[in-house]
Design a protein around this motif. Structure first.
Motif, PDB file in Angstrom:
ATOM      1  N   MET A 267     -63.633 -21.499 -29.599  1.00  0.00           N
ATOM      2  CA  MET A 267     -62.123 -21.816 -29.265  1.00  0.00           C
ATOM      3  C   MET A 267     -61.874 -21.383 -27.972  1.00  0.00           C
ATOM      4  N   LYS A 268     -62.177 -20.210 -27.573  1.00  0.00           N
ATOM      5  CA  LYS A 268     -61.887 -19.539 -26.396  1.00  0.00           C
ATOM      6  C   LYS A 268     -62.304 -20.454 -25.090  1.00  0.00           C
ATOM      7  N   MET A 269     -63.483 -20.765 -25.365  1.00  0.00           N
ATOM      8  CA  MET A 269     -64.255 -21.643 -24.332  1.00  0.00           C
ATOM      9  C   MET A 269     -63.280 -22.888 -24.244  1.00  0.00           C
ATOM     10  N   LEU A 270     -63.191 -23.794 -25.421  1.00  0.00           N
ATOM     11  CA  LEU A 270     -62.042 -24.905 -25.435  1.00  0.00           C
ATOM     12  C   LEU A 270     -60.902 -24.409 -24.702  1.00  0.00           C
ATOM     13  N   ASP A 271     -60.352 -23.301 -24.988  1.00  0.00           N
ATOM     14  CA  ASP A 271     -58.974 -22.937 -24.540  1.00  0.00           C
ATOM     15  C   ASP A 271     -59.107 -22.969 -22.945  1.00  0.00           C
ATOM     16  N   ASP A 272     -60.170 -22.071 -22.618  1.00  0.00           N
ATOM     17  CA  ASP A 272     -60.551 -21.839 -21.037  1.00  0.00           C
ATOM     18  C   ASP A 272     -60.902 -23.261 -20.443  1.00  0.00           C
ATOM     19  N   SER A 273     -61.246 -24.293 -20.873  1.00  0.00           N
ATOM     20  CA  SER A 273     -61.600 -25.673 -20.151  1.00  0.00           C
ATOM     21  C   SER A 273     -60.310 -26.369 -20.242  1.00  0.00           C
ATOM     22  N   ARG A 274     -59.567 -26.370 -21.077  1.00  0.00           N
ATOM     23  CA  ARG A 274     -58.379 -26.939 -21.427  1.00  0.00           C
ATOM     24  C   ARG A 274     -57.458 -26.572 -20.158  1.00  0.00           C
ATOM     25  N   GLN A 275     -57.240 -25.147 -20.057  1.00  0.00           N
ATOM     26  CA  GLN A 275     -56.438 -24.624 -18.980  1.00  0.00           C
ATOM     27  C   GLN A 275     -57.005 -24.947 -17.478  1.00  0.00           C
ATOM     28  N   GLU A 276     -58.395 -24.778 -17.586  1.00  0.00           N
ATOM     29  CA  GLU A 276     -58.838 -25.294 -16.286  1.00  0.00           C
ATOM     30  C   GLU A 276     -58.629 -26.829 -15.971  1.00  0.00           C
ATOM     31  N   PHE A 277     -58.710 -27.547 -16.985  1.00  0.00           N
ATOM     32  CA  PHE A 277     -58.558 -28.978 -16.679  1.00  0.00           C
ATOM     33  C   PHE A 277     -57.033 -29.213 -16.205  1.00  0.00           C
ATOM     34  N   VAL A 278     -55.822 -28.592 -16.963  1.00  0.00           N
ATOM     35  CA  VAL A 278     -54.576 -28.417 -16.760  1.00  0.00           C
ATOM     36  C   VAL A 278     -54.318 -28.270 -15.308  1.00  0.00           C
ATOM     37  N   SER A 279     -54.880 -27.031 -14.802  1.00  0.00           N
ATOM     38  CA  SER A 279     -54.653 -26.634 -13.555  1.00  0.00           C
ATOM     39  C   SER A 279     -55.287 -27.885 -12.419  1.00  0.00           C
ATOM     40  N   ASN A 280     -56.650 -28.034 -12.921  1.00  0.00           N
ATOM     41  CA  ASN A 280     -56.924 -29.253 -12.097  1.00  0.00           C
ATOM     42  C   ASN A 280     -56.408 -30.232 -11.815  1.00  0.00           C
ATOM     43  N   VAL A 281     -55.848 -30.705 -13.103  1.00  0.00           N
ATOM     44  CA  VAL A 281     -54.802 -32.008 -13.129  1.00  0.00           C
ATOM     45  C   VAL A 281     -53.791 -31.818 -12.208  1.00  0.00           C
ATOM     46  N   SER A 282     -53.148 -30.856 -12.417  1.00  0.00           N
ATOM     47  CA  SER A 282     -51.936 -30.347 -11.358  1.00  0.00           C
ATOM     48  C   SER A 282     -52.130 -30.635 -10.183  1.00  0.00           C
ATOM     49  N   HIS A 283     -53.462 -29.904  -9.834  1.00  0.00           N
ATOM     50  CA  HIS A 283     -53.647 -29.685  -8.255  1.00  0.00           C
ATOM     51  C   HIS A 283     -53.818 -31.218  -7.644  1.00  0.00           C
ATOM     52  N   GLU A 284     -54.794 -31.665  -8.530  1.00  0.00           N
ATOM     53  CA  GLU A 284     -55.130 -33.196  -7.977  1.00  0.00           C
ATOM     54  C   GLU A 284     -53.889 -34.074  -7.918  1.00  0.00           C
ATOM     55  N   LEU A 285     -52.908 -33.831  -8.831  1.00  0.00           N
ATOM     56  CA  LEU A 285     -51.695 -34.913  -8.736  1.00  0.00           C
ATOM     57  C   LEU A 285     -51.026 -34.591  -7.680  1.00  0.00           C
ATOM     58  N   ARG A 286     -50.948 -33.057  -7.304  1.00  0.00           N
ATOM     59  CA  ARG A 286     -49.926 -32.464  -6.292  1.00  0.00           C
ATOM     60  C   ARG A 286     -50.596 -32.846  -4.804  1.00  0.00           C
ATOM     61  N   THR A 287     -51.853 -33.050  -4.678  1.00  0.00           N
ATOM     62  CA  THR A 287     -52.389 -33.263  -3.479  1.00  0.00           C
ATOM     63  C   THR A 287     -51.848 -34.559  -2.847  1.00  0.00           C
ATOM     64  N   PRO A 288     -51.798 -35.588  -3.278  1.00  0.00           N
ATOM     65  CA  PRO A 288     -51.180 -36.759  -2.613  1.00  0.00           C
ATOM     66  C   PRO A 288     -49.892 -36.583  -2.485  1.00  0.00           C
ATOM     67  N   ILE A 289     -48.956 -36.150  -3.523  1.00  0.00           N
ATOM     68  CA  ILE A 289     -47.545 -35.784  -3.316  1.00  0.00           C
ATOM     69  C   ILE A 289     -47.400 -34.962  -2.164  1.00  0.00           C
ATOM     70  N   THR A 290     -48.141 -33.894  -1.880  1.00  0.00           N
ATOM     71  CA  THR A 290     -47.829 -32.812  -0.704  1.00  0.00           C
ATOM     72  C   THR A 290     -48.132 -33.446   0.620  1.00  0.00           C
ATOM     73  N   SER A 291     -49.079 -34.622   0.693  1.00  0.00           N
ATOM     74  CA  SER A 291     -49.437 -35.200   1.709  1.00  0.00           C
ATOM     75  C   SER A 291     -48.084 -36.105   2.008  1.00  0.00           C
ATOM     76  N   MET A 292     -47.608 -36.919   1.020  1.00  0.00           N
ATOM     77  CA  MET A 292     -46.512 -37.906   1.145  1.00  0.00           C
ATOM     78  C   MET A 292     -45.325 -37.157   1.664  1.00  0.00           C
ATOM     79  N   LYS A 293     -45.244 -35.854   1.196  1.00  0.00           N
ATOM     80  CA  LYS A 293     -43.848 -35.239   1.451  1.00  0.00           C
ATOM     81  C   LYS A 293     -43.991 -34.804   3.107  1.00  0.00           C
ATOM     82  N   VAL A 294     -45.255 -34.343   3.437  1.00  0.00           N
ATOM     83  CA  VAL A 294     -45.308 -33.832   4.823  1.00  0.00           C
ATOM     84  C   VAL A 294     -45.191 -35.120   5.556  1.00  0.00           C
ATOM     85  N   LEU A 295     -45.696 -36.255   5.228  1.00  0.00           N
ATOM     86  CA  LEU A 295     -45.677 -37.442   5.979  1.00  0.00           C
ATOM     87  C   LEU A 295     -44.020 -37.880   6.171  1.00  0.00           C
ATOM     88  N   ALA A 296     -43.459 -37.838   4.960  1.00  0.00           N
ATOM     89  CA  ALA A 296     -42.170 -38.262   4.970  1.00  0.00           C
ATOM     90  C   ALA A 296     -41.251 -37.210   5.606  1.00  0.00           C
TER      91      ALA A 296
END
Ligand code: ADP
Length: 511
Positions: A267-296
């Motif tokens: 359960m701990k492993m699943l929880d860790d991987s879930r947390q890692e996945f969530v942070s990866n997802v937010s990071h990946e989703l934020r990267t294009p948005i940051t680029s767009m914001k810089v460009l805009a």
């Protein structure tokens, strides 16, 4: 259970032992088992001892009575009592006998008339009974009336006379002159049995109490480790500790603790991987948005921006939007793959046609990158697969082989099958994957060369999607690669998809 009464349907609830709350307690069960095991031998022994005693006591008393009656019968004959019942000696003997055995004696002559009744109530009356008649033929009878508690016996009163016929000098015959019908009370035996029975009951009660006490002590001792286990689990649940549970008092609690620690670890492993996945997802989703914001922002803050710069920035923003869209699409595909295998939409698919279609779709990308696409089909293959998911899996492999290739490189796709599986091999002459990275490539968002992958529009989710889809088909995926030389992925999938029983049930429930 359904009972029909006068046109009324009464449905009785099914009765299960475990529904009785107190029987669910292990302590109560142990108590009942010990009680049964301890008391049954007591009951059996009591019954056997009493039966045996009764049989023996009745037999001894019967043989005593028979001996006495025979002696009395001889006296009767010698005193000619049947003809004249006034003999005081015999009457006294009969009285004594009756008192001794607490019984009644009837003396009956051959005309079935009662010549003497020690109770003095039936004298002169005629008696017709099977036993008396049989006894008059010389046969003694004996019976035990258990219910009323008395022994009854008939003994013939015989006289030995010299034979009339000339069968030989001194020959004698026994003549039946009457019958002695005796009934003797068994009260003394019954009283002894009652006393024995009472004693046995006292022993049984003592055994019952002892078992109760032993059960209390044993269950307290036996359940101590389980009590500790529950306390340890409560502590984990209440969050006081994260330490592994260890109750080593007995093997069973040790096993439960180990199993629980394994579950906790998972359960701990699943929880860790879930947390890692969530942070990866937010990071990946934020990267294009940051680029767009810089460009805009740079467009907004600059004054009199030339049209070309506008166009260039807007093109970059559009590329970032496209990238964001791709990440979201890949994430959705992955979520779909994470669902249960029951969600597979299995049908008979021509795998040759499927691979050809994938190649056709990807050919423009290959041409753009100057990569040669080769397809070799070793035999026609039809298999039961989920067409959409398999297409996605194989497309990712071929697309990667094109993306991570070199100029003038090639990608070769080979389809083969045996009687059980079909294999799709995707070879390329690309950059290859370093050996120590191979074990990570199926992880979500894992990329060997982050900047290169991002540059060519990778999300790091492709191989995770492919692996999930292959595993859902109960297949396998293997990779071998040489850095700088190329990579070789082989997917192996069963031709026939066999639905497991739990899956079948789930499908039916849904249908
Ligand atoms: P991506 O979207 O980045 O391609 P994938 O999950 O498809 O993500 O692949 C994970 C990583 O594995 C890639 O970033 C790439 O570094 C590596 N990889 C996958 N396929 C190949 C291949 N055919 N040749 C070389 N590297 C590959």
């Amino acid at each position: 259970m359904c009972v029909q009464s006068g046109g009324l349907d009464i449905t009785l609830p099914k009765f299960h032992l475990h529904q009785i709350t107190f029987l669910r307690s292990l302590k109560v069960r142990i108590f009942l088992i010990l009680l049964i095991v301890g008391l049954i031998p007591c009951f059996v022994m009591r019954y056997a001892i009493l039966q045996n005693y009764e049989r023996r006591a009745v037999s001894v008393r019967s043989s005593n009575i028979a001996t006495q009656v025979r002696i009395l019968a001889n006296h009767l004959i010698s005193r000619r009592y049947l003809e004249d019942t006034s003999s005081e000696v015999i009457n006294a003997e009969l009285e004594q006998f009756s008192n001794l055995y607490d019984g009644r004696v009837l003396i009956i002559n051959t005309e079935l008339r009662i010549v003497k009744d020690t109770y003095g109530i039936s004298e002169g009356k005629t008696i017709i009974s099977e036993e008396v008649i049989r006894c008059l033929r010389g046969e003694s009878t004996e019976g035990y009336d258990r219910e009323n508690g008395y022994i009854e016996m008939t003994i013939p009163i015989t006289e030995t006379v010299e034979a009339d016929l000339p069968v030989g000098a001194g020959d004698t015959i026994e003549l039946v002159r009457g019958v002695m019908l005796v009934s003797a009370s068994n009260d003394s035996i019954i009283a002894t049995m009652d006393s024995l029975d009472r004693q046995a009951m006292v022993v049984e009660s003592i055994v019952g109490v002892l078992i109760f006490v032993v059960t209390l002590l044993v269950s307290k001792y036996l359940f101590q480790p389980f009590k500790k286990m529950i306390e340890a689990l409560d502590q984990v649940q209440e969050g006081y500790t994260n330490d592994p549970i260890s109750v080593t008092d007995c093997l069973e609690t040790e096993h439960i603790g180990d199993a629980f620690n394994r579950v906790l670890g998972r359960m701990k492993m699943l929880d860790d991987s879930r947390q890692e996945f969530v942070s990866n997802v937010s990071h990946e989703l934020r990267t294009p948005i940051t680029s767009m914001k810089v460009l805009a922002d740079s467009l907004i803050t600059q004054k009199d921006v030339p049209l070309e710069v506008y166009q260039e920035f807007m093109t970059d923003i559009a590329a970032e939007i496209e990238r964001e869209d791709k990440i979201i699409n890949d994430l959705l595909s992955l979520v779909k793959m994470d669902r249960k295998a029951a969600d597979l939409n299995i049908s008979q698919v021509d795998i040759n046609a499927l691979v050809e279609l994938i190649m056709k779709r990807l050919r423009p990308i290959a041409m753009r990158r100057d990569v040669q696409l080769v397809y070799e089909s070793l035999r026609p293959v039809t298999a039961s697969v989920d067409e959409v998911k398999l297409t996605l899996a194989l497309s990712n492999l071929v697309e990667n082989a094109i993306k991570y290739n070199k100029e003038h490189g090639f990608v070769k796709v080979t389809l083969d099958a045996d009687h059980q599986y079909f294999t799709v091999q995707v070879e390329d002459s690309g950059v290859g994957i370093p050996e120590d990275e191979l074990e990570h490539i199926y992880e979500r968002f894992y990329r060997v060369d982050k900047s290169r992958s991002r540059e060519i529009g990778g999300t790091g989710l492709g191989l995770a999607i492919t692996r999930s889809a292959v595993l859902m088909h109960r297949g396998s995926i293997k990779v071998s690669s040489l850095e700088g030389e190329g990579t070789d992925f082989t997917v192996k999938i069963p031709l026939k998809y066999i639905v497991s029983q739990p899956e079948e049930r789930r499908r039916k429930r849904r249908a």
